[in-house]
Scaffold this active site. Structure first.
Site, PDB file in Angstrom:
ATOM      1  N   LYS A 121      36.514 -29.718  -7.503  1.00 27.07           N
ATOM      2  CA  LYS A 121      35.177 -30.048  -8.272  1.00 27.07           C
ATOM      3  C   LYS A 121      34.728 -29.242  -9.516  1.00 27.07           C
ATOM      4  O   LYS A 121      34.224 -29.796 -10.406  1.00 27.07           O
ATOM      5  CB  LYS A 121      33.997 -29.881  -7.290  1.00 27.07           C
ATOM      6  CG  LYS A 121      33.927 -28.412  -6.699  1.00 27.07           C
ATOM      7  CD  LYS A 121      32.915 -28.126  -5.561  1.00 27.07           C
ATOM      8  CE  LYS A 121      32.582 -26.913  -5.243  1.00 27.07           C
ATOM      9  NZ  LYS A 121      32.234 -26.088  -6.193  1.00 27.07           N
ATOM     10  N   THR A 122      35.411 -28.120  -9.568  1.00 27.21           N
ATOM     11  CA  THR A 122      34.819 -27.433 -10.695  1.00 27.21           C
ATOM     12  C   THR A 122      35.558 -27.938 -12.080  1.00 27.21           C
ATOM     13  O   THR A 122      35.073 -27.832 -13.140  1.00 27.21           O
ATOM     14  CB  THR A 122      35.607 -25.805 -10.737  1.00 27.21           C
ATOM     15  OG1 THR A 122      35.044 -25.301  -9.768  1.00 27.21           O
ATOM     16  CG2 THR A 122      34.999 -24.910 -11.802  1.00 27.21           C
ATOM     17  N   GLN A 166      30.087 -29.290   3.968  1.00 20.63           N
ATOM     18  CA  GLN A 166      29.925 -27.857   3.686  1.00 20.63           C
ATOM     19  C   GLN A 166      28.803 -27.461   3.619  1.00 20.63           C
ATOM     20  O   GLN A 166      28.186 -26.159   3.084  1.00 20.63           O
ATOM     21  CB  GLN A 166      30.855 -27.492   2.688  1.00 20.63           C
ATOM     22  CG  GLN A 166      32.330 -27.796   2.640  1.00 20.63           C
ATOM     23  CD  GLN A 166      33.282 -27.425   1.522  1.00 20.63           C
ATOM     24  OE1 GLN A 166      33.313 -26.162   1.356  1.00 20.63           O
ATOM     25  NE2 GLN A 166      33.633 -28.220   0.788  1.00 20.63           N
TER      26      GLN A 166
END
Length: 669
Positions: free
Chosen positions: A29-30, A244
């Protein structure tokens, strides 16, 4: 761009409306966020100052900035905002705070300031001393954008009424001190835009695209802040994973994903399901556990990595045996594989579980690091000097006044402080201002007033020196005036402790000098901006720790989110621990299952789960019940202690090891 998979590329290039990227654990995702920023700048011709990337921690912001440096040059990113929610809020208040009746040099209260103030108010207003639940309630009101007046009208029982009353007094006290707390950094910018449409329009024109990391951790007021800044068009990319979401206890609302879909019907959803971290066995096991939770969006993590080793479930006699078994496993594996100790993590649900593991590691002389240790900013010498700096930029900061007035000791007694405080409250002024009022002579003797005014005169003198010349020499002059070095030497327990404290003090002053004078990468700051920056770093980094390469990592499951380790031990896998008894009693096991999912997906290669057959509880050694989450693991990927491994499984493991070996050889070629 050529390193992105199809789903990642789709997320990067989509600009036609609001976008939600459901990013599974370890799915890159980063990389998506940083590549999208590059795409906005290079391909879509956005200006850097039109983009804001928002994270939850300074550590995540630093990582994002580091990734951006690898992709873009400094000219391309000049003016780009990469910060936490709270830094964004602070910057908005610094520019527009006057509209909320905030002084330009307002103070930022950290958690200890907030705790002290609420405790004092609770004793005075409610005659109550144990105020943890009331403090949490006040934070809850702010998470929900509930005013003190609305909180009073909503109160359904005595505890709600007390919390709302305390909230009202606390809010007035903050305003009187020209201060804001951590929650206000989100709430006040939102209220600012709600009350001042012209400021909302300015901010909407300023930011053409918002990118938000860990969206599932947002609370209601953070969501409203995003929605208000981006407007009805939804010029945003939100990246998160509902599986999460583990911070409901601090206000996070996973249902914000559902709210988002209702508020923005044109919302596009992109799922990142390819995992680059863990083996197939670990991922399929994580999927198997989390599927027992309800989902708005279904996703299934997968990986190209080989099947991997079986997940082991170990059984210990008791908690002492549990710690010994885990350390035995680590030392044995480390000897066989020549791994670094930093490749191993012991993850647990609650902090109390760490004690026995620390003891076992110390006895074996194995280096370790535990999350949630003392923050650098928590050291007394840092807090002492920070109180003086805070007072220099805001004389109305009573919390700073109270800490610095007798540090070092000036012979100003407790009764003098209490009477000064009572007088200041009755007059509606700060204690610093009250020290100069003629009416104070009615409650304090002249000698006590002289001591107070001597201290205040010194602060005013240093402030004059700051205004006339460079700030840092004036600060060093203050340190000499109060003889702080001598104070440390005389009050330290040992010469070694004195040396350590003086070293910390010098490091802090050196940092202040760099901030005030600037460097190659940072512009010079005013003293006010410097103090606000340090306060925000203190609050945000208090629970952040940096991994030590050759140390076993001990961490709560909450603190481990975002991290990864080759070898993970999930300990205390028992009913009442994971899932926690409070969650069982309140029928809120879903978040506990997400915690277990987070723990499983921290593992890259090996995962071991262990529970104790008996555990000391309420003064006795009681039998435990294995965690329900153990039964939710797929048997095909698990080997339980005392059970044989089938030939079919051994063959599958052998093939997996062979495939992994081939991959290593191919990579070397």
């Amino acid at each position: 761009m050529n390193k992105l998979n199809q789903a990642q590329l789709s997320a990067v290039k989509y600009l036609d409306g609001p976008l939600l990227v459901l990013a599974g654990a370890g799915s890159g995702k980063t990389r998506v966020i940083t590549q999208k920023i590059a795409y906005l700048l290079r391909e879509a011709q956005y200006k850097p100052q039109q983009i804001a990337a928002i994270t939850f921690t300074n550590k995540a912001a630093r990582m994002m900035k580091s990734r951006l440096k690898e992709t873009l040059n400094s000219n391309e990113t000049r003016g780009l905002s990469v910060s936490t929610f709270h830094t964004l809020g602070l910057n908005i208040l610094k520019k527009h705070g006057r509209a909320m009746r905030l002084k330009e040099d307002f103070s930022l209260f950290d958690s200890s300031d907030t705790e002290k103030l609420i405790n004092e108010l609770a004793v005075n207003v409610l005659s109550k001393e144990n105020n943890n639940s009331l403090r949490q309630k006040i934070s809850f009101y702010k998470f929900k954008n509930i005013s003190p007046q609305l909180a009073l009208s909503m109160a359904e029982n005595e505890e709600d009424q007390q919390a709302a009353l305390l909230y009202s007094h606390y809010d007035r006290a903050l305003r009187a001190y020209h201060a804001v707390d951590f929650d206000d950094l989100i709430l006040l910018p939102l209220q600012l835009m709600q009350e001042h449409p012209e400021i909302k329009e300015k901010l909407q024109n300023k930011y053409s695209h918002l990118l938000v990391d860990e969206y599932q951790d947002t609370n209601r007021v953070q969501y409203d802040l995003i929605r208000t800044i981006t407007g009805v068009s939804g010029r945003f990319t939100l990246v998160g994973d509902d599986d999460q979401s583990i911070y409901a206890w601090r206000g996070a609302e996973p249902d914000n994903i559902l709210t988002l879909q209702n508020d923005f019907p044109s919302l596009k959803v992109v799922k990142l399901e390819q995992n680059y971290r863990s083996t197939t066995r670990i991922l399929e096991s994580a999927n198997h556990v989390i599927k027992n939770n309800p989902h708005l969006f279904e996703k299934n993590l997968w990986t190209h990595a080989a099947g991997g080793e079986l997940i082991r479930i170990l059984i210990a006699k008791n908690e002492e045996d549990e710690a010994a078994r885990v350390i035995d496993e680590i030392t044995s594996d480390q000897f066989k594989t020549r791994s670094e100790f930093g490749d191993y993590a012991i993850l647990y649900r609650s902090n109390f579980q760490a004690r026995l593991f620390e003891k076992a590691l110390r006895e074996r002389k194995i280096p370790y690091q535990i999350s949630g240790g003392e923050s650098w900013f928590e050291k007394a010498e840092i807090k002492d000097l920070m109180s003086y700096l805070r007072l220099l930029v805001n004389c109305d900061d009573d919390r700073a006044f109270l800490r610095s007035i007798n540090t070092p000791h000036r012979g100003i007694g407790t009764q003098t402080i209490e009477k000064l405080s009572e007088y200041a409250v009755s007059r509606g002024v700060s204690m610093f201002a009250a020290s100069y009022e003629i009416g104070l002579t009615q409650v304090l003797p002249e000698k006590a007033i002289q001591k107070l005014q001597y201290f205040c005169d010194m602060i005013n003198l240093v402030n004059d020196n700051v205004a006339r010349a460079e700030a840092f020499p004036a600060i060093m002059d203050l340190v000499e005036r109060i003889q702080y070095r001598l104070y440390i030497e005389e009050n330290a327990a040992t010469p070694h402790a004195s040396e350590s404290k003086l070293k910390t003090m010098n490091e802090f002053l050196s940092w202040i000098k760099t901030l005030l004078e600037g460097s190659e990468t940072e512009e010079a700051m005013s003293l006010k901006d410097c103090v606000q920056r340090l306060l925000l770093l203190d609050i945000l980094e208090r629970n952040e720790t940096n991994a030590v390469r050759n140390s076993v990592q001990l961490s709560t499951l909450h603190a481990a989110k975002g991290l990864e380790f080759p070898n993970v031990f999930l300990v205390g896998m028992e009913e009442g621990i994971l899932p926690h008894q409070n969650s069982i009693d309140s029928n809120q096991v879903e978040e506990e299952r997400r915690l277990c999912y987070v723990g499983i997906t921290r593992a890259e290669k090996k995962l071991t789960l262990i529970y104790a057959k008996t555990r000391r509880q309420q003064g006795g050694q009681n039998e435990t019940v294995p965690s329900r989450f153990l039964d939710e693991l797929p048997e095909a990927h698990v080997v339980r202690e005392g059970t044989a491994v089938s030939e079919e499984t051994r063959l599958a493991q052998g093939l997996a090891h062979f495939a992994a070996f081939k991959d290593i050889l191919a990579a070397k070629d």
